[in-house]
Design a protein around this motif. Sequence first.
Motif, PDB file in Angstrom:
ATOM      1  N   GLN A 157      17.107   6.521  11.745  1.00 39.61           N
ATOM      2  CA  GLN A 157      16.414   7.771  12.045  1.00 39.61           C
ATOM      3  C   GLN A 157      17.390   8.943  12.116  1.00 39.61           C
ATOM      4  O   GLN A 157      17.105  10.044  11.624  1.00 39.61           O
ATOM      5  CB  GLN A 157      15.655   7.641  13.370  1.00 39.61           C
ATOM      6  CG  GLN A 157      14.474   6.692  13.301  1.00 39.61           C
ATOM      7  CD  GLN A 157      13.764   6.588  14.634  1.00 39.61           C
ATOM      8  OE1 GLN A 157      12.988   7.459  15.005  1.00 39.61           O
ATOM      9  NE2 GLN A 157      14.035   5.525  15.365  1.00 39.61           N
TER      10      GLN A 157
ATOM     11  N   ALA B  19      17.312  12.227   9.570  1.00 41.14           N
ATOM     12  CA  ALA B  19      17.201  13.595  10.084  1.00 41.14           C
ATOM     13  C   ALA B  19      18.320  14.476   9.554  1.00 41.14           C
ATOM     14  O   ALA B  19      18.091  15.609   9.109  1.00 41.14           O
ATOM     15  CB  ALA B  19      17.213  13.582  11.611  1.00 41.14           C
TER      16      ALA B  19
ATOM     17  N   PRO C 292      14.534  19.414  11.906  1.00 38.57           N
ATOM     18  CA  PRO C 292      13.700  18.247  12.228  1.00 38.57           C
ATOM     19  C   PRO C 292      13.007  18.394  13.579  1.00 38.57           C
ATOM     20  O   PRO C 292      13.618  18.820  14.561  1.00 38.57           O
ATOM     21  CB  PRO C 292      14.707  17.093  12.252  1.00 38.57           C
ATOM     22  CG  PRO C 292      15.831  17.552  11.372  1.00 38.57           C
ATOM     23  CD  PRO C 292      15.933  19.029  11.617  1.00 38.57           C
TER      24      PRO C 292
ATOM     25  N   THR D  28      11.254  12.074  14.184  1.00 39.69           N
ATOM     26  CA  THR D  28      11.404  11.026  13.167  1.00 39.69           C
ATOM     27  C   THR D  28      10.559   9.811  13.540  1.00 39.69           C
ATOM     28  O   THR D  28      10.238   9.599  14.712  1.00 39.69           O
ATOM     29  CB  THR D  28      12.870  10.586  13.030  1.00 39.69           C
ATOM     30  OG1 THR D  28      13.332  10.090  14.298  1.00 39.69           O
ATOM     31  CG2 THR D  28      13.749  11.735  12.586  1.00 39.69           C
TER      32      THR D  28
ATOM     33  N   VAL E   7      10.520  12.002   8.368  1.00 39.99           N
ATOM     34  CA  VAL E   7      11.063  13.112   9.153  1.00 39.99           C
ATOM     35  C   VAL E   7      10.076  14.275   9.101  1.00 39.99           C
ATOM     36  O   VAL E   7       9.819  14.836   8.027  1.00 39.99           O
ATOM     37  CB  VAL E   7      12.434  13.575   8.609  1.00 39.99           C
ATOM     38  CG1 VAL E   7      12.990  14.716   9.465  1.00 39.99           C
ATOM     39  CG2 VAL E   7      13.414  12.412   8.561  1.00 39.99           C
TER      40      VAL E   7
ATOM     41  N   ARG F 105      18.713  10.332  16.965  1.00 38.96           N
ATOM     42  CA  ARG F 105      17.514   9.782  17.606  1.00 38.96           C
ATOM     43  C   ARG F 105      17.926   9.048  18.865  1.00 38.96           C
ATOM     44  O   ARG F 105      18.840   8.258  18.831  1.00 38.96           O
ATOM     45  CB  ARG F 105      16.789   8.817  16.642  1.00 38.96           C
ATOM     46  CG  ARG F 105      15.562   8.207  17.283  1.00 38.96           C
ATOM     47  CD  ARG F 105      14.503   9.268  17.526  1.00 38.96           C
ATOM     48  NE  ARG F 105      13.345   8.715  18.190  1.00 38.96           N
ATOM     49  CZ  ARG F 105      13.176   8.713  19.516  1.00 38.96           C
ATOM     50  NH1 ARG F 105      14.094   9.221  20.297  1.00 38.96           N
ATOM     51  NH2 ARG F 105      12.086   8.226  20.047  1.00 38.96           N
TER      52      ARG F 105
END
Length: 289
Positions: A124, A128, A197, A200, A214, A289
Amino acid sequence: MSPGDEHDYRGKDQGSRPDDPYSTLGGTRQTRTRLPDGDPGNPGARRPARNSRSLVTITGIVVLLVAAIAFANRGGGSEDDASPGAKTSGSAGSAPTAATGTKPVQGKNGTIASGFAQDEQGAQSAAANYAVALGSAEMFTKESRDRILDTVYSPAAAGEIREPQDQAYSTDFLEHLGLDADGKAPEGSTFISRTIPVGTKVVQFEGDTAKVAVWYTGLIGMSGQDSTKPVSTTWKTWTAQMSWSDGDWKVTGASESDGPAPVPGDVAASKSDTISKAVEEYGGFTYAR
């Protein structure tokens, strides 16, 4: 972390007389027995009665504070502790900005983060940051675009996508945005393209392959007095298929769709020089993340 149960530190039995002036935490009733006065000339013969109620009260307060601190700092590694409302460690739950505890990145390849962990959080984080790179103003010039593609995509995928990308960033497209054939803005103007972003989501994960979506908002346009393409916002979802290669995640394929898009706010648009100054003064982030 899932919210813990509220604890009652008052004890199980409050007693039958809650208004008893000698009742304290725990429901104990303290009584005092007055001893006969001793010799006035010998103070040691009589020990003054101590107020045990104050002592027990202070002790109870200390216990409550210690318990409150322990409860606030309580953590765990189970799936239920991923984030409030989350069903698994890979789901965002009701607090998608909660930290995972996994070190997000080890270093950078040029200006792009690299060295992500080989797990769902690492995938993730990679997606991103790759979305940010692919949505940057550097994509509008040939040299920097090739560098970004070679960093983000696997070698095979980069070779396949290079020509379609060159066609997408054609002279006509650049001219439509107010840029010259080399992707440069006119004198006195600033071209802006940024991807931010919002969140996610792991669509699929199998150890060395991952599919991550995303959700992002973007800024794109020309900031300048004579601009006919002012900076505006977009809302998109970019979905990347990635594989683990040479110690990092690499994109092997991707798709994009519109939205989800919220209702526009009522904030008045800023002047072009204010936008240009903000882009120069405010740097970007490394996302994790």
